[in-house]
Design an enzyme around this catalytic site. Structure first.
Site, mmCIF file in Angstrom:
data_model
loop_
_atom_site.group_PDB
_atom_site.id
_atom_site.type_symbol
_atom_site.label_atom_id
_atom_site.label_comp_id
_atom_site.label_asym_id
_atom_site.label_seq_id
_atom_site.Cartn_x
_atom_site.Cartn_y
_atom_site.Cartn_z
ATOM 1 N N SER A 1 1.117 -7.959 -1.426
ATOM 2 C CA SER A 1 1.658 -8.894 -0.438
ATOM 3 C C SER A 1 0.855 -10.180 -0.342
ATOM 4 O O SER A 1 1.366 -11.202 0.130
ATOM 5 C CB SER A 1 1.751 -8.236 0.940
ATOM 6 O OG SER A 1 0.485 -8.052 1.522
ATOM 7 N N THR B 1 0.811 -1.221 0.000
ATOM 8 C CA THR B 1 0.000 0.000 0.000
ATOM 9 C C THR B 1 0.842 1.267 0.000
ATOM 10 O O THR B 1 0.472 2.263 -0.626
ATOM 11 C CB THR B 1 -0.937 0.003 1.233
ATOM 12 O OG1 THR B 1 -1.793 -1.136 1.162
ATOM 13 C CG2 THR B 1 -1.789 1.261 1.268
ATOM 14 N N ARG C 1 -3.992 -25.279 15.051
ATOM 15 C CA ARG C 1 -4.424 -24.217 15.962
ATOM 16 C C ARG C 1 -5.500 -24.766 16.895
ATOM 17 O O ARG C 1 -6.601 -25.098 16.466
ATOM 18 C CB ARG C 1 -4.927 -23.016 15.168
ATOM 19 C CG ARG C 1 -3.883 -22.448 14.218
ATOM 20 C CD ARG C 1 -4.378 -21.227 13.461
ATOM 21 N NE ARG C 1 -4.536 -20.097 14.362
ATOM 22 C CZ ARG C 1 -5.671 -19.437 14.536
ATOM 23 N NH1 ARG C 1 -6.760 -19.815 13.882
ATOM 24 N NH2 ARG C 1 -5.735 -18.409 15.352
#
Length: 342
Positions: A57, A12, A245
């Protein structure tokens, strides 16, 4: 004069808004430098290297991490520090990966970016970039770099790269290292917390690495998770490791099939790392019975690691070691300041 290499990967900070579509698009890096005339006031030589083309990204890959590692390694002896401009979405992954790929780092590699393009009036990009450059060039009284590690600088603080997670898509305070204190706090003065920094072997060279093995997957447990889907993931061809997780301090459902599937995975040579879904805290697999059962199934504690750090550490280790037990052993060790272990 000190020398800093500015590496622009995209993101950005270096974008303009397309007048026809309203979407943000990357523009030439030289234009970015023109928008920050304050850089001319540094008593530094600031050179630039641009990824061509610049990338969003979200399109970051291990191949790009290798490219970035090559750029830093090739210019390592010529500069006092490095500032990497990078999109925020995967910055924590890239910073984590580079922390493993640059062994015995003795110079700063500072990642930064912005939530608003550099050309907008309210941009956070100018302060982030200017302070990152100052930190990258900073040396102590002994002549050594003040920050000999990979860090992420945003909104007045420098965080350890492999301890950091993106916490907000809207606030300037985009990143936090929930389980490790700030390395640097920048207000009116810049305060370097030397006791929190990694201590490299100054007399030894930095050792770059260029190999990663991305045969790893991340999945989250949740109430109602299906056995057939979990088994399908575990049976994926070429899969070497799993970042799982779990709940709270490292707990999982006490369903017999869960433990059986995980035990089969570890018996077949897959490395399974237990990472908490909580932003803060550590995995304690001996605290509750469910965590103890995971340990009995061969699951390894990820301690207080971030997901970004765990997955990139696995990529790094399994590219260097064929033996899963060697990978498990090193996942339990703190090799780049990424986990808190005794």
């Amino acid at each position: 004069m000190g020398k800093v290499l500015l590496i622009y990967t995209g993101g950005t900070i270096g974008m303009n808004r397309n007048p026809h579509t309203g979407a943000l698009e990357p523009f030439n890096f030289e234009h970015l430098l023109q928008k920050i005339p304050e850089l001319q006031e540094f008593d530094l030589v600031i050179d630039a290297h641009q990824f061509n083309p610049p990338i969003d990204s979200s399109d970051m890959t291990p191949a790009k991490w290798t490219e970035l590692s090559h750029v830093i390694a090739e210019h390592y002896d010529d500069y006092d520090g490095f500032v990497v401009l990078h999109g925020t979405d995967t910055m924590a992954y890239t910073a984590s990966a580079l922390s493993y790929m640059l062994e015995n780092l003795t110079k700063p590699v500072i990642f930064t970016g912005s939530q608003l393009p550099i050309g907008q009036l309210r941009t956070d990009g100018k302060e982030n970039l200017i302070t990152s450059i100052e930190i990258a060039a900073a040396k102590g009284a002994d002549g050594h770099a003040c920050v000999p590690e990979v860090g992420i600088y945003f909104n007045g603080r420098l965080l350890r790269g492999n301890r950091t997670t993106k916490q907000s898509a809207e606030e300037f305070n985009a990143f936090e290292s929930f389980n490790y204190p700030h390395l640097v706090d920048a207000g009116v003065n810049i305060t370097y917390h030397a006791d929190r920094m990694l201590k490299p072997h100054w007399e030894r060279p930095m050792k770059p690495h260029f190999r990663l093995d991305n045969n790893v997957i991340i999945f989250s447990l949740f109430p109602g998770i299906r056995e057939d889907l979990v088994r399908h993931i575990i049976a994926t061809p070429n899969l070497k490791s799993i970042v799982m997780r779990t709940f709270g301090s490292g707990n999982a459902p006490q369903r017999p099939w869960v433990m059986k599937a995980l035990k089969e995975a570890t018996r077949n040579g897959k490395v399974v790392i237990n990472i908490s879904q909580c932003m803060q805290g550590t995995v304690e697999m001996g605290r509750y019975d469910t965590g103890f059962q995971l340990k009995e199934a061969g699951v390894i504690s990820g301690y207080d690691s971030t997901v970004e750090s765990a997955v990139t550490k696995l990529m790094f280790l399994q590219s260097h070691y064929d033996d899963p037990e060697q990978v498990r052993q090193l996942m339990r060790q703190n090799i780049r300041g990424e986990i808190s272990v005794d």
